[in-house]
Design an enzyme around this catalytic site. Structure first.
Site, PDB file in Angstrom:
ATOM      1  N   ARG A   1       0.855  -1.195   0.000  1.00 35.81           N
ATOM      2  CA  ARG A   1       0.000   0.000   0.000  1.00 35.81           C
ATOM      3  C   ARG A   1       0.881   1.232   0.000  1.00 35.81           C
ATOM      4  NH1 ARG A   1      -4.980   1.947   3.868  1.00 35.81           N
ATOM      5  NH2 ARG A   1      -5.983   0.417   2.533  1.00 35.81           N
TER       6      ARG A   1
ATOM      7  N   HIS B   1      -8.001   0.549  -5.892  1.00 35.45           N
ATOM      8  CA  HIS B   1      -8.155  -0.160  -4.604  1.00 35.45           C
ATOM      9  C   HIS B   1      -8.840  -1.499  -4.893  1.00 35.45           C
ATOM     10  CE1 HIS B   1      -8.120  -0.854  -0.446  1.00 35.45           C
ATOM     11  NE2 HIS B   1      -8.927   0.089   0.003  1.00 35.45           N
TER      12      HIS B   1
ATOM     13  N   GLN C   1     -10.560  -3.839  -2.269  1.00 37.07           N
ATOM     14  CA  GLN C   1     -11.809  -3.232  -1.781  1.00 37.07           C
ATOM     15  C   GLN C   1     -12.970  -3.565  -2.721  1.00 37.07           C
ATOM     16  OE1 GLN C   1     -12.160  -0.964   1.106  1.00 37.07           O
ATOM     17  NE2 GLN C   1     -14.275  -1.509   0.707  1.00 37.07           N
TER      18      GLN C   1
ATOM     19  N   ASP D   1     -16.950   8.103  -0.618  1.00 38.80           N
ATOM     20  CA  ASP D   1     -15.621   7.954  -0.006  1.00 38.80           C
ATOM     21  C   ASP D   1     -15.255   9.331   0.554  1.00 38.80           C
ATOM     22  OD1 ASP D   1     -13.061   7.040   0.693  1.00 38.80           O
ATOM     23  OD2 ASP D   1     -12.244   7.268  -1.332  1.00 38.80           O
TER      24      ASP D   1
ATOM     25  N   CYS E   1     -16.143   2.557   1.878  1.00 35.52           N
ATOM     26  CA  CYS E   1     -14.978   1.694   2.162  1.00 35.52           C
ATOM     27  C   CYS E   1     -14.462   1.910   3.567  1.00 35.52           C
ATOM     28  CB  CYS E   1     -13.881   1.944   1.133  1.00 35.52           C
ATOM     29  SG  CYS E   1     -13.222   3.622   1.139  1.00 35.52           S
TER      30      CYS E   1
ATOM     31  N   ARG F   1     -13.858  -7.496   3.703  1.00 37.39           N
ATOM     32  CA  ARG F   1     -12.446  -7.325   3.322  1.00 37.39           C
ATOM     33  C   ARG F   1     -11.661  -8.574   3.703  1.00 37.39           C
ATOM     34  NH1 ARG F   1     -10.264  -2.504   2.809  1.00 37.39           N
ATOM     35  NH2 ARG F   1      -8.854  -3.683   1.491  1.00 37.39           N
TER      36      ARG F   1
HETATM   37  N1  NVA Z   1      -9.657   7.357  -1.049  1.00 34.72           N
HETATM   38  C1  NVA Z   1      -9.246   6.934   0.273  1.00 34.72           C
HETATM   39  C2  NVA Z   1      -9.569   5.475   0.487  1.00 34.72           C
HETATM   40  C3  NVA Z   1      -9.229   4.939   1.854  1.00 34.72           C
HETATM   41  C4  NVA Z   1      -9.495   3.471   2.009  1.00 34.72           C
HETATM   42  C5  NVA Z   1      -7.757   7.206   0.452  1.00 34.72           C
HETATM   43  O1  NVA Z   1      -6.993   6.941  -0.481  1.00 34.72           O
HETATM   44  O2  NVA Z   1      -7.376   7.703   1.500  1.00 34.72           O
HETATM   45  N1   CP Z   2     -11.103   0.601   3.364  1.00 35.23           N
HETATM   46  C1   CP Z   2      -9.803   0.542   3.678  1.00 35.23           C
HETATM   47  O1   CP Z   2      -8.916   0.273   2.841  1.00 35.23           O
HETATM   48  O2   CP Z   2      -9.536   0.752   5.000  1.00 35.23           O
HETATM   49  P1   CP Z   2      -8.098   0.910   5.654  1.00 35.23           P
HETATM   50  O3   CP Z   2      -7.494   2.189   5.123  1.00 35.23           O
HETATM   51  O4   CP Z   2      -8.361   0.959   7.132  1.00 35.23           O
HETATM   52  O5   CP Z   2      -7.258  -0.272   5.263  1.00 35.23           O
END
Ligand code: NVA
Ligand code: CP
Length: 335
Positions: A107, A134, A137, A231, A273, A318
């Site tokens: 990530r 993602h 997800q 989101d 999410c 998840r």
């Molecule tokens: N768009 C958000 C998703 C978090 C799971 C981010 O990238 O922070």
């Molecule tokens: N939805 C999601 O990816 O959550 P986290 O950022 O907590 O992993």
């Protein structure tokens, strides 16, 4: 089941629609097996590296619990704790980790980094979120949709409201297009996914039968939707200065009870999410509250806590879907 042994999952379109659906089906089987207490451990002796250059609750925990349930071991490399990107290139890191691990989760911001890890490690690599996609997800969201809507996927309509230029908006658009769904992106034009992503989605739709709508009109976008999703308006890695412009642009796209009513579907379900700014439970939300007087941002607390909301089923999924990815790509196929 489809044979995905040895494959990476870097973005949704690494898989065909049949492979993607196969993973969702495997996740449902693994979920049922765990709940019945009859889960088979198919990853014993496997080692998985979890690289997190950004923070995570769900994704990290899902990988760790999924691996533990299946008998595999994980090593967590925290946002600052490895040499990668600071003292060592992604390419060298990939070649080192590939000698020690059977799979690698990554990530961070960079899609290129996750692609490089896959190119040089020689083991399956899993995208746990980049700025672009993602994908794990999406498996959880599709599993959740199948659990909460009796229709076949090709007849399910979902609308995503908010900032659609980033991972979640891109992923929803291509996933809906791949699976032949009715997908609506509802946002100001400047917040729509990039042209190239839209073009790819339209191409996919031509063969999958998906219906794709990009619109600035909330009422049009959500009409008869089975699911409404959103989101955060400011994603990880973005400076907090952008909150002001995001609120100004996206406030009309917040998911409120009025939006759910505008679907005309009394059974509409809400997806997010997570994490979500639906109350003042976080420092960021309190800061925004002080500046703008808003009690919530992308979704009202009323929607979040309502019977329409399936966000915690989605979060649980998840685990089962990430487990499906690990089992499908890392468990030796039966001889
Ligand atoms: N768009 C958000 C998703 C978090 C799971 C981010 O990238 O922070
Ligand atoms: N939805 C999601 O990816 O959550 P986290 O950022 O907590 O992993």
């Amino acid at each position: 089941a489809t044979d995905l042994f040895g494959r990476s999952f870097l973005k949704e379109l690494d898989f065909t629609a049949a492979e993607f659906r196969g993973l969702v089906e495997l996740a449902a089987e693994l979920k049922a097996a765990k709940k019945a207490g009859v889960e088979e451990r198919r990853l014993q002796g496997r080692n998985i590296a979890l690289i997190f250059e950004k923070t995570s609750t769900r994704t990290r925990c899902a990988f760790e619990v999924a691996a533990a349930d299946q008998g595999a071991h994980t090593t967590y490399l925290d946002p600052s704790g490895s040499q990668m990107g600071h003292k060592e290139s992604v390419r060298d890191t990939a070649r080192v980790l590939g000698r020690m691990f059977d799979g690698i989760e990554y990530r961070g911001d960079s899609q290129q980094a996750v692609e490089e890890l896959a190119a040089y490690s020689g083991v399956p690599v899993f995208n746990g979120l980049t700025d672009d996609w993602h994908p794990t997800q999406m498996l959880a969201d599709v599993l959740t949709m199948t659990e909460h809507c009796a229709k076949p996927l090709e007849r399910i309509a979902f609308a995503y409201l908010g900032d659609a230029r980033f991972n979640m908006g891109n992923s929803y658009l291509v996933t809906g297009a791949l699976l032949g769904m009715d997908v609506r992106i509802v946002a100001p034009k400047e917040y729509w996914p990039a042209e190239a992503v839209v073009a790819r989605a339209r191409e996919l739709a031509a063969s999958s039968g998906a219906r794709i709508t990009l619109t600035e009109e909330v009422a049009e976008g959500v009409a008869q939707a089975d699911f409404v999703a959103t989101d955060v308006w400011v994603s990880m890695g973005e400076p907090k200065e952008v909150w002001d412009e995001r609120i100004a642009a996206l406030a009309p796209y917040a998911v409120t009870m009025d939006v759910l009513h505008a679907t005309g579907n009394p059974d509409v379900r809400f997806l997010h999410c997570l994490p979500a700014y639906h109350d003042l439970g976080t420092k960021v939300a309190r800061e925004v509250h002080e500046r703008h007087g808003l009690e919530w941002l992308e979704v009202s607390d009323e929607v979040f806590e309502s019977a329409h909301s399936v966000v915690f089923d989605e979060a649980e999924n998840r685990l089962h879907t990430i487990k499906a990815v690990l089992v499908a790509t890392m468990a030796k196929p039966a001889a």
